[in-house]
Design an enzyme around this catalytic site. Structure first.
Site, short mmCIF file in Angstrom:
data_model
loop_
_atom_site.label_atom_id
_atom_site.label_comp_id
_atom_site.label_asym_id
_atom_site.label_seq_id
_atom_site.Cartn_x
_atom_site.Cartn_y
_atom_site.Cartn_z
N GLY A 13 0.84 -1.19 0.00
CA GLY A 13 0.00 0.00 0.00
C GLY A 13 0.87 1.24 0.00
O GLY A 13 2.10 1.16 0.11
N SER A 15 2.49 4.88 1.25
CA SER A 15 2.97 5.45 2.49
C SER A 15 1.76 5.96 3.27
O SER A 15 0.80 6.46 2.67
CB SER A 15 3.92 6.60 2.16
OG SER A 15 4.31 7.28 3.31
N SER A 16 1.74 5.78 4.56
CA SER A 16 0.68 6.26 5.46
C SER A 16 -0.65 5.51 5.31
O SER A 16 -1.67 5.95 5.83
CB SER A 16 0.44 7.77 5.30
OG SER A 16 1.62 8.49 5.59
N GLY A 18 -1.25 2.56 6.54
CA GLY A 18 -1.51 1.75 7.73
C GLY A 18 -0.89 0.37 7.71
O GLY A 18 -1.19 -0.45 8.58
N LYS A 19 -0.01 0.10 6.75
CA LYS A 19 0.59 -1.23 6.64
C LYS A 19 1.34 -1.65 7.90
O LYS A 19 1.17 -2.76 8.37
CB LYS A 19 1.56 -1.29 5.45
CG LYS A 19 0.95 -1.00 4.11
CD LYS A 19 1.99 -0.97 3.02
CE LYS A 19 3.16 -0.05 3.25
NZ LYS A 19 2.86 1.38 3.36
N SER A 20 2.17 -0.77 8.43
CA SER A 20 2.96 -1.12 9.62
C SER A 20 2.06 -1.35 10.83
O SER A 20 2.30 -2.26 11.62
CB SER A 20 3.99 -0.03 9.92
OG SER A 20 4.93 0.06 8.89
N ASP A 41 10.62 0.24 5.61
CA ASP A 41 11.11 1.40 6.37
C ASP A 41 12.22 1.00 7.34
O ASP A 41 13.12 1.79 7.63
CB ASP A 41 9.98 2.09 7.12
CG ASP A 41 9.06 2.89 6.21
OD1 ASP A 41 9.43 3.13 5.04
OD2 ASP A 41 7.97 3.26 6.66
#
Length: 186
Positions: A13, A15-16, A18-20, A41
Site C-alpha cells: 500500500g 505510504s501512510s 496503515g501497513k505497519s 522502512d
C-alpha cells in the site's frame, strides 16, 4: 525450499496507508506460530544518512530494496513466517519480488485507503514528504491482483488484521503472485 519454509503475508500500500500498524496487529492476532514483521522502512532506517547526489541515492535505494526482498526469502527459507510491509510504487519492485519469492507461497494483501485520509495521515505524521502518499495511490495497486484487500480508512488496523486472519484458512489454490508471474511470463 524445504518443508519447513515459513509463511509470507505481503502487505502492499501507499505510504501512510496503515501497513505497519496492520503488521503489528497481525503479530498479535496470528497466535498459531512465531511471526516477524519485516518492513521496508526498517531497511531504509539502517542506511547511512549522509548527503548524496540523486543518482547515487537512487542506486542506494534500489540496492536497499533488492536486499530487503532477499531478506524476506532468507527469513522464510530459514523457517520463519513473516509479515512484510512494502510500497510497490515501481514496477521493478514487484517483478523482483515475484522472482525472488517464487519458491514460497505468498498471501498478497492490498492495503487501500482513500486519498483524503492518506493526506490527513501524512500531514499528521510529519515525517514524509508532502504529497508522497497521494502520488503513490494509483502506482502501488496498478498490477490489479491481490489475494485479499482491506480498507484501512474504513477499518482499524486491528479490524484489518482480523480480516486477514479470517481469510488465511480460506485461501484459493491459485495465489496472486502465481497469477502475476504467469501474466508476466515468469
Amino acid at each position: 525450499m524445504g518443508e519447513t519454509a515459513g509463511r509470507i503475508i505481503f502487505l502492499n500500500g501507499t505510504s501512510s496507508s496503515g501497513k505497519s500498524s496492520i503488521a503489528r496487529e497481525l503479530l498479535d492476532v496470528l497466535d498459531d506460530e512465531v511471526w516477524f514483521h519485516v518492513g521496508v522502512d526498517m531497511f531504509n532506517a539502517m542506511r547511512t544518512k549522509r548527503e548524496m547526489e540523486q543518482a547515487e541515492l537512487d542506486e542506494a535505494l534500489k540496492r536497499t530494496r533488492k536486499g530487503f526482498h532477499r531478506s524476506i526469502a532468507a527469513m522464510a527459507e530459514a523457517g520463519n513466517s513473516v509479515v512484510v510491509d512494502h510500497v510497490l510504487s515501481e514496477p521493478w519492485r514487484l517483478a523482483d519480488c515475484l522472482d525472488v519469492l517464487s519458491p514460497y507461497r505468498v498471501v498478497f494483501v492490498g492495503v487501500r485507503c482513500d486519498v483524503e485520509e492518506l493526506i490527513r495521515r501524512e500531514t499528521a505524521r510529519g515525517d514524509r514528504p508532502s504529497g508522497l502518499a497521494a502520488m503513490q495511490h494509483d502506482l502501488v495497486h496498478r498490477h490489479g491482483d491481490y489475494d485479499f484487500e482491506c480498507d484501512s480508512g474504513a477499518h482499524s488496523p486491528r479490524e484489518c488484521a482480523e480480516q486477514i486472519k479470517a481469510f488465511l484458512p480460506n485461501q484459493p489454490e491459485s495465489t496472486a503472485f502465481e497469477r502475476l508471474r504467469e501474466a508476466a511470463g515468469r
